[in-house]
Scaffold this motif. Structure first.
Motif, PDB file in Angstrom:
ATOM      1  N   ILE A  44      43.223  50.125  43.259  1.00  0.00           N
ATOM      2  CA  ILE A  44      42.495  50.072  44.528  1.00  0.00           C
ATOM      3  C   ILE A  44      41.241  50.924  44.349  1.00  0.00           C
ATOM      4  O   ILE A  44      41.328  52.149  44.213  1.00  0.00           O
ATOM      5  CB  ILE A  44      43.360  50.592  45.698  1.00  0.00           C
ATOM      6  N   ALA A  45      40.083  50.260  44.328  1.00  0.00           N
ATOM      7  CA  ALA A  45      38.821  50.920  43.983  1.00  0.00           C
ATOM      8  C   ALA A  45      38.536  52.154  44.831  1.00  0.00           C
ATOM      9  O   ALA A  45      38.166  53.201  44.300  1.00  0.00           O
ATOM     10  CB  ALA A  45      37.665  49.928  44.086  1.00  0.00           C
ATOM     11  N   ASP A  67      31.419  51.098  42.557  1.00  0.00           N
ATOM     12  CA  ASP A  67      31.004  51.037  41.149  1.00  0.00           C
ATOM     13  C   ASP A  67      32.112  50.598  40.200  1.00  0.00           C
ATOM     14  O   ASP A  67      32.134  50.975  39.032  1.00  0.00           O
ATOM     15  CB  ASP A  67      30.407  52.376  40.691  1.00  0.00           C
ATOM     16  N   PHE A  68      33.041  49.797  40.682  1.00  0.00           N
ATOM     17  CA  PHE A  68      34.093  49.216  39.849  1.00  0.00           C
ATOM     18  C   PHE A  68      33.900  47.704  39.798  1.00  0.00           C
ATOM     19  O   PHE A  68      33.527  47.084  40.797  1.00  0.00           O
ATOM     20  CB  PHE A  68      35.487  49.522  40.406  1.00  0.00           C
ATOM     21  N   TYR A  69      34.155  47.134  38.636  1.00  0.00           N
ATOM     22  CA  TYR A  69      34.034  45.698  38.428  1.00  0.00           C
ATOM     23  C   TYR A  69      35.244  45.197  37.644  1.00  0.00           C
ATOM     24  O   TYR A  69      35.850  45.941  36.870  1.00  0.00           O
ATOM     25  CB  TYR A  69      32.772  45.360  37.611  1.00  0.00           C
ATOM     26  N   ILE A  70      35.541  43.921  37.821  1.00  0.00           N
ATOM     27  CA  ILE A  70      36.516  43.239  36.973  1.00  0.00           C
ATOM     28  C   ILE A  70      35.734  42.220  36.158  1.00  0.00           C
ATOM     29  O   ILE A  70      34.953  41.441  36.715  1.00  0.00           O
ATOM     30  CB  ILE A  70      37.574  42.468  37.797  1.00  0.00           C
ATOM     31  N   ALA A  71      35.946  42.220  34.863  1.00  0.00           N
ATOM     32  CA  ALA A  71      35.366  41.194  33.996  1.00  0.00           C
ATOM     33  C   ALA A  71      36.514  40.319  33.509  1.00  0.00           C
ATOM     34  O   ALA A  71      37.421  40.801  32.833  1.00  0.00           O
ATOM     35  CB  ALA A  71      34.641  41.834  32.821  1.00  0.00           C
ATOM     36  N   ILE A 112      33.608  35.831  34.190  1.00  0.00           N
ATOM     37  CA  ILE A 112      33.473  36.143  35.606  1.00  0.00           C
ATOM     38  C   ILE A 112      33.384  37.656  35.763  1.00  0.00           C
ATOM     39  O   ILE A 112      34.184  38.392  35.181  1.00  0.00           O
ATOM     40  CB  ILE A 112      34.681  35.589  36.392  1.00  0.00           C
ATOM     41  N   LEU A 113      32.413  38.127  36.542  1.00  0.00           N
ATOM     42  CA  LEU A 113      32.272  39.550  36.847  1.00  0.00           C
ATOM     43  C   LEU A 113      32.389  39.702  38.360  1.00  0.00           C
ATOM     44  O   LEU A 113      31.587  39.146  39.103  1.00  0.00           O
ATOM     45  CB  LEU A 113      30.931  40.089  36.359  1.00  0.00           C
ATOM     46  N   LYS A 127      40.488  54.171  46.229  1.00  0.00           N
ATOM     47  CA  LYS A 127      41.476  55.240  46.075  1.00  0.00           C
ATOM     48  C   LYS A 127      41.562  55.749  44.640  1.00  0.00           C
ATOM     49  O   LYS A 127      42.338  56.656  44.343  1.00  0.00           O
ATOM     50  CB  LYS A 127      42.851  54.756  46.531  1.00  0.00           C
ATOM     51  N   GLU A 128      40.761  55.160  43.756  1.00  0.00           N
ATOM     52  CA  GLU A 128      40.797  55.533  42.348  1.00  0.00           C
ATOM     53  C   GLU A 128      40.169  56.921  42.148  1.00  0.00           C
ATOM     54  O   GLU A 128      39.153  57.244  42.750  1.00  0.00           O
ATOM     55  CB  GLU A 128      40.039  54.505  41.506  1.00  0.00           C
ATOM     56  N   THR A 129      40.792  57.721  41.317  1.00  0.00           N
ATOM     57  CA  THR A 129      40.271  59.038  40.977  1.00  0.00           C
ATOM     58  C   THR A 129      39.689  58.991  39.571  1.00  0.00           C
ATOM     59  O   THR A 129      40.359  58.572  38.630  1.00  0.00           O
ATOM     60  CB  THR A 129      41.394  60.097  41.022  1.00  0.00           C
ATOM     61  N   ILE A 130      38.450  59.397  39.450  1.00  0.00           N
ATOM     62  CA  ILE A 130      37.800  59.440  38.144  1.00  0.00           C
ATOM     63  C   ILE A 130      38.257  60.716  37.441  1.00  0.00           C
ATOM     64  O   ILE A 130      38.108  61.813  37.986  1.00  0.00           O
ATOM     65  CB  ILE A 130      36.262  59.437  38.289  1.00  0.00           C
TER      66      ILE A 130
END
Length: 140
Positions: A66-67, A28-32, A21-22, A69-72
């Motif tokens: 939390i996508a 630009d964040f995904y869970i696989a 499941i994707l 609020k995420e810091t790269i």
């Protein structure tokens, strides 16, 4: 990149034997969600990877993610070097001095291109980027 195209490319790249499941989280964040621990470990061992020449950062899920609020903190860059440094050992040393060497361009590695060498390096966005490297009497 379209969701189904990304899923198809990842399945091929990761060589998963069954469906997974994707989930698109946005930004630009995904869970696989992979079906087995073995497949998860296989994917984590193959990181980092590239999909259509784009760097894909893969990491294990962290709680409270939390996508929006995420810091790269890391990114990838391509470095061009003069042709006099066409040497695999030098490539690896230079790439790892700048950051973490991820990939040596295929044309560079096989010496089919002679204009310049290209290295892909992961660098921290929280530290200053090195502007030059000293190799013997050469400064790049």
């Amino acid at each position: 990149m379209q969701h189904q195209l990304l899923k198809s490319r990842l399945k091929s790249l990761w060589k998963t034997t069954s469906n997974y499941i994707l989930i698109d989280l946005g930004y630009d964040f995904y869970i696989a969600k992979l079906p087995t621990k073995d497949q998860l470990n296989h994917v984590l061992e193959r990181r980092p990877c590239f999909v259509n020449s784009h760097f894909l950062s893969v990491q294990k899920w962290v709680p409270n993610f939390i996508a929006n609020k995420e810091t790269i903190t890391n990114t990838t860059i391509w470095i061009h070097l003069p042709t006099e440094f066409y040497d695999g050992v030098i490539f690896k040393k230079m790439g790892n001095v700048i950051g973490k060497l991820l990939k040596i361009d295929v044309c560079t590695y096989t010496t089919t291109s002679g204009y310049y060498a290209r290295l892909c390096v992961e660098v921290s966005l929280t530290k200053p980027l090195k502007s030059s490297i000293q190799i013997n009497n050469h400064s790049q």
